[in-house]
Motif scaffolding. Structure first.
Motif: not given
Length: 584
Positions: A95-115
């Motif tokens: 999900e890395w787009r060059g717009d910062g680590l937090e932005a890539a993490v947010r996009r990744a979180l949308a695909r993750i399920r769990g605790l």
């Protein structure tokens, strides 16, 4: 150190300070790490992506990690381990787009399920840490010397008593310019600084009223830690690296003998069900305190398993030595690294429950059940008695177990209501069938230990052979009613209790069959899985001990001391109904 304990900050005596801006921090190197000794070998944190630029430490479970892993492999990602944590690093890379680590993490979180709780660092964005919470706790400390992110209050008390607890679905982005708090969508959230006024003992209790209450709520964490790094959902295999017994010797085993005392003996009874069912080898369970006083039959094909939380139980150690001297291969299931049992047994399967201080065992018992389930699956794997697909279903259940325990522990109000209704009764009968019979024994033991109330546990089929003579309106009967093959027989037991006027406390699954004819709401109590009545949980409420005017038991003379183990480093299926019923 990562943990999944529930906790709350201690009373501050002052109103919390609201803070939504930034505080500039002195530029310092950024680093992440994980101190859990269970994370060893390929499971060692941090984990990285294909390029090595994304680094992550993780506490919790990514429930859909296999689905994500297969999708990422199809895109060309290469994985170095079988852990769910590594999937997060690869997903952020994707999900890395060059717009910062937090932005890539947010996009990744949308695909993750769990605790999960995550802390991430990227070489392409090096002056930044991103911390994420979805379930397990994350706390942030800001000071002139820098910023700390941790998952346990005692870890930071030597640095600061002012902490920010992230809420669920919240993110903290730490840079030299300060800390920014947002939700998963990027919307700013106000951060509340809380003052922790705990003394060292309160810090150990993590804000709970007493150690036993804390340890009851640590059961999901203890179960998760015991499974961690030992299973592969992809292959359906169990990995017990510390159990370095030659495969040929395990295949030659013709009999398993489990030795234990007290609560561990109840765990052993559950282990008998699991090992016989999965590995198809006969199992005997014996009291450690009685084993050496007879002439036990031991052959070179006997496997002896001893279960002891502390590893120092004198009777269990004596039984271990007796079996070893007679030629049996020996395995210890133990919680304390370096204890006598681990040194004297041929091999050890460690539970990872952490120090248990309360007199009555709670989380140690839960982790023993998990370890026994893993051992049963491992023996079945070696002996080729269980198809891979069937083993995979067991492993899926074990990975879901922490979440089920979390759900069950949300039943405080229901438990307190039941305890307040029945606390004046001075004798209880606990009934269970099959794998739930040992759970009934354990529930009765907890009531005796903690509430000073007489209680007996029985196999439900034995009720008519004596105990039924004592059933009347003054003896509540606690029954375990999992939906399944024994439900109708358990319902028959309830009818016999009702015929004699006995009050019923029934513990059932999420959607129990119709019990309307048997449960009178004015006299009885029905608790379902999302409000299961944990016997541990009920006993420690104001409930049966405090409500009865008896101080909650925490005698210093008998209290287990945590210091030795807290300084030690740890080494490297129940069926769903039984897993749920255990919390009774």
């Amino acid at each position: 150190r990562a943990s999944a304990q529930r906790r709350q900050a201690g009373p501050s005596g002052r109103s919390p300070r609201e803070r939504s801006g930034r505080r500039r921090l002195r530029p310092r190197p950024h680093a992440v790490g994980d101190a859990r000794p269970a994370h060893r070998g390929e499971n060692a944190h941090p984990h990285r992506d294909c390029t090595g630029r994304i680094v992550v430490v993780h506490n919790g479970i990514i429930e859909n990690y296999l689905e994500l892993k297969h999708a990422l492999e199809a895109e060309g990602h290469r994985f170095a381990t079988e852990t769910d944590t590594e999937v997060v690093a690869h997903l952020v890379e994707c999900e890395w787009r060059g717009d910062g680590l937090e932005a890539a993490v947010r996009r990744a979180l949308a695909r993750i399920r769990g605790l999960f709780a995550l802390v991430l660092l990227a070489t392409d964005d090096p002056q930044k840490l991103v911390a994420v919470r979805q379930g397990p706790p994350i706390l942030v400390v800001e000071s002139e010397g820098g910023c700390l992110v941790a998952s346990d209050v005692p870890a930071i008390l030597s640095h600061s008593r002012d902490v920010v607890f992230l809420g669920n679905r919240e993110m903290a982005v730490i840079t030299p310019g300060g800390v920014t708090y947002t939700d998963f969508t990027g919307a700013p959230v106000a951060a509340t600084t809380q003052r922790i006024n705990w003394d060292p003992v309160m810090a150990e209790k993590a804000g709970y009223r007493h150690f036993m209450l804390k340890e009851i709520f640590e059961q999901p964490w203890a179960a998760r830690e015991t499974v961690l790094g030992r299973t592969s959902l992809e292959s359906g295999q169990v990995f017990l690296g510390e159990l370095d017994i030659p495969i040929e010797r395990l295949r030659a085993v013709t009999r398993v003998v489990i030795l234990a005392c007290g609560t561990s003996w109840h765990a052993a009874l559950v282990g008998k069900f699991l090992i016989e069912r999965l590995a198809t080898v006969p199992v005997e369970v014996d009291y450690g305190s009685e084993y050496r006083y007879r002439d036990p039959i031991v052959t070179p094909t006997t496997l002896t398993v001893v279960i002891t939380q502390s590893g120092e139980t004198a009777d269990t150690l004596a039984a271990l030595r007796e079996a070893r001297d007679r030629g049996a291969a020996t395995i210890a299931i133990c919680n304390v690294v370096g204890s006598m049992a681990t040194r004297e047994a041929d091999f050890t399967v460690y539970t990872h429950a952490g120090p248990e201080i309360g007199v009555a065992s709670t989380k140690a018992f839960t982790s023993q059940l998990v370890a026994l389930h893993l051992l049963a699956l491992y023996l079945a794997q070696i002996r080729e008695t269980l198809p891979a697909e069937a083993a995979r279903r067991h492993l899926e259940d074990l990975n879901h177990l922490p979440r089920w325990l979390e759900q069950t522990l949300q039943c405080e109000d229901a438990v307190k209501s039941v305890a307040q209704r029945f606390h004046q009764h001075r004798s209880f009968l606990y009934l269970g069938r099959g794998i739930n019979y040992p759970i009934a024994l354990e529930g009765a033991l907890k009531l005796k230990e903690i509430s000073y109330i007489h209680a007996e546990g029985y196999p439900a089929g034995e009720m008519k052979h004596g105990p039924i003579a004592l059933v009347d309106e003054q003896m509540p009967v606690v029954t375990l009613l999992p939906d399944g093959s024994v439900f109708e027989k358990m319902a028959s037991n309830l009818q016999q209790v009702k015929a004699r006027g006995g009050p019923i406390i029934a513990v059932a699954d999420d959607r129990p069959r119709d019990l309307g004819a048997l449960i009178d709401s004015s006299l009885d109590a029905l608790v379902t899985r999302t409000g299961d009545t944990p016997a541990d949980h009920a006993d420690r409420h104001g409930d049966s001990a405090s409500t009865a005017g008896v101080p909650h038991r925490r005698p210093s003379r008998l209290r287990r001391r945590p210091a030795a183990q807290s300084r030690q480093e740890r080494d490297g299926g129940v069926t769903r109904a039984a897993a749920v019923a255990r919390i009774l």
